[in-house]
Design a protein around this motif. Structure first.
Motif, PDB file in Angstrom:
ATOM      1  N   GLY A 122      -5.273   4.217  -3.204  1.00 32.71           N
ATOM      2  CA  GLY A 122      -5.186   5.376  -2.571  1.00 32.71           C
ATOM      3  C   GLY A 122      -5.347   5.722  -0.988  1.00 32.71           C
ATOM      4  O   GLY A 122      -4.803   6.510  -0.404  1.00 32.71           O
ATOM      5  N   ILE A 126      -1.467   9.066  -3.337  1.00 31.18           N
ATOM      6  CA  ILE A 126      -2.265  10.435  -3.832  1.00 31.18           C
ATOM      7  C   ILE A 126      -2.505  10.528  -5.509  1.00 31.18           C
ATOM      8  O   ILE A 126      -3.507  11.122  -5.895  1.00 31.18           O
ATOM      9  CB  ILE A 126      -1.387  11.563  -3.713  1.00 31.18           C
ATOM     10  CG1 ILE A 126      -1.126  11.808  -1.927  1.00 31.18           C
ATOM     11  CG2 ILE A 126      -1.702  12.903  -4.325  1.00 31.18           C
ATOM     12  CD1 ILE A 126      -0.190  12.613  -1.423  1.00 31.18           C
ATOM     13  N   ARG A 137       2.987   7.103  -0.300  1.00 32.08           N
ATOM     14  CA  ARG A 137       1.868   7.949  -0.119  1.00 32.08           C
ATOM     15  C   ARG A 137       1.902   8.719  -1.323  1.00 32.08           C
ATOM     16  O   ARG A 137       0.638   9.188  -1.896  1.00 32.08           O
ATOM     17  CB  ARG A 137       2.066   9.020   1.125  1.00 32.08           C
ATOM     18  CG  ARG A 137       1.759   8.136   2.478  1.00 32.08           C
ATOM     19  CD  ARG A 137       1.421   9.091   3.478  1.00 32.08           C
ATOM     20  NE  ARG A 137       1.184   8.344   4.838  1.00 32.08           N
ATOM     21  CZ  ARG A 137       0.680   9.016   5.805  1.00 32.08           C
ATOM     22  NH1 ARG A 137       0.816   9.989   6.216  1.00 32.08           N
ATOM     23  NH2 ARG A 137       0.528   8.344   6.984  1.00 32.08           N
ATOM     24  N   SER A 138       2.701   8.899  -2.192  1.00 27.75           N
ATOM     25  CA  SER A 138       2.738   9.568  -3.347  1.00 27.75           C
ATOM     26  C   SER A 138       2.153   8.901  -4.397  1.00 27.75           C
ATOM     27  O   SER A 138       1.188   9.590  -5.101  1.00 27.75           O
ATOM     28  CB  SER A 138       4.216  10.244  -4.029  1.00 27.75           C
ATOM     29  OG  SER A 138       5.030   8.655  -4.180  1.00 27.75           O
TER      30      SER A 138
END
Length: 402
Positions: free
Chosen positions: A320, A208, A204-205
């Motif tokens: 993303g 982002i 998820r990083s």
């Protein structure tokens, strides 16, 4: 099943997996005629049924995600399958294989037209009429699916009217944003079914960072464009914004690209419409129309810049969104906003059917007759697009002698 697929992938090695993705996606890029819906059918047959790279439900979820995102839906599905298979490099390779064949074909067509007076050429006029038939078919199909009730039909009609009467660089962006807000207000209260999670090898990083880069470029490029005035930055910004703000697939990018390139003098309206007609005859994503435009505007370098710029938003958004898909898919407000946006997209496409397509191509009754014939061949006789292009070019040549 997912575990078995991952073991097989590891057994081949990373390079072997990437080469396999490249071979399969290139095969699809050479053979996938018929537009985004047909592409999804080809993907299902090759990736899901034959190779079982993803289960049926996960594929359905991936397709649903890409319908939510702006950009070329079929290309985004291919990128997503590549990511699931081999990470971000797999997504890049899947995109390259699926996209490159049509890029090469359309760039070759652009070079063929350079130095050639196409304004009064019969077969080029026939390609313009092909574009009229293709977009009319797209309006019909999208209208039946995306504006099934009076409220959404009203949004589409208003969007078409505003698009034609208020033609600025930002008008369509504002129309889409307002339609999304209206969709949230009108349709955002409906409950949605839960969906399955996709197993994505991206943190998820990283997701982002991709989303931040997407919005950062969207905001920074226009400022950099005004500050530097460099022609390549201007070109990159125009194609990036077109790829970032288009909902509904390749046909909807037509008015955005036309207003970016024709008024600025990069290409002529005749060259624009001729290329759009020719793009129907090649397999792969319709967004490779940008490669043709870039080649006319700036040669090989222009084609590379245009292709990367228009597809980059799609890649960043898939990267993303995939790790957060379960949250997005279950949001009633997100789905309501999308319903409003899709209705506005139909209106914008309807406006583009009139201007620049109809006003530039249908000049006499004989033009209208050929356009209707081409439309009938596409809609009722179900002939493939490449055949429509051939008949249109031949018919335009014949019309030139009448």
């Amino acid at each position: 099943m997912d575990g078995n697929r991952r073991k097989k992938s590891k057994g081949k090695g990373k390079l072997g997996t990437l080469l396999e993705i490249l071979c399969v996606s290139t095969k699809l890029g050479v053979t996938s005629f018929g537009g985004p819906i047909a592409h999804l059918g080809y993907f299902h047959e090759e990736y899901i049924r034959r190779r079982k790279w993803m289960d049926e439900r996960s594929y359905t979820e991936l397709v649903a995600l890409c319908q939510f995102l702006p950009g070329p839906a079929s290309s985004q599905v291919g990128i997503g399958i590549g990511i699931v298979r081999a990470g971000w490099l797999g997504g890049l390779v899947a995109w390259l294989g699926f996209t490159l064949p049509s890029v090469l074909a359309l760039v070759a067509f652009a070079f063929l037209l350079q130095g050639y007076d196409i304004g009064n050429t019969g077969w080029i006029h026939g390609l313009k009429l092909v574009a009229v038939a293709i977009v009319a078919h797209a309006v019909l199909g999208m209208g039946q699916k995306l504006i099934p009730d009076r409220t959404r039909a009203t949004i589409a009609i208003v969007a078409a009217a505003v698009t034609l009467l208020w033609q600025t660089a930002f008008s369509q962006i504002i129309i889409i944003m307002l339609a999304g807000l209206l969709g949230v207000a009108l349709f955002g209260g409906k409950s949605q079914e839960n969906s399955s999670d996709l197993h994505i090898p991206i943190s998820r990083s990283v997701a982002i960072v991709c989303v931040a880069l997407f919005f950062g470029l969207l905001l920074a490029l226009p400022l950099l464009r005004e500050w530097s005035k460099h022609e390549w930055i201007v070109l990159f910004d125009g194609f990036y914004r077109s790829g970032a703000l288009v909902f509904g697939g390749g046909h909807v990018v037509l008015p955005l690209l036309e207003r970016e390139l024709v008024p600025a003098g990069w290409i002529t309206k005749e060259e624009f419409l001729a290329g759009y007609g020719a793009a129907q005859a090649v397999p792969g994503p319709l967004f490779t129309f940008s490669s043709y435009l870039g080649a006319l505007a700036g040669g090989v370098r222009g084609a590379i810049i245009a292709t990367i710029a228009i597809f980059l938003p799609a890649f960043l958004l898939v990267m993303g969104a995939l790790p957060f898909w379960s949250l997005l898919r279950n949001s009633s407000k997100m789905q309501g906003g999308l319903m409003g946006v899709n209705a506005a997209v139909v209106g914008i496409l309807l406006a583009s059917l009139y201007d620049p397509l109809w006003t530039s191509a249908v000049l006499q009754p004989k033009d209208f007759i050929l356009a209707v014939i081409l439309f009938g061949m596409l809609v009722f006789w179900k002939l493939p697009p490449w055949m429509i292009v051939l008949v249109g070019a031949l018919g335009g040549t014949v019309l030139g002698y009448l």
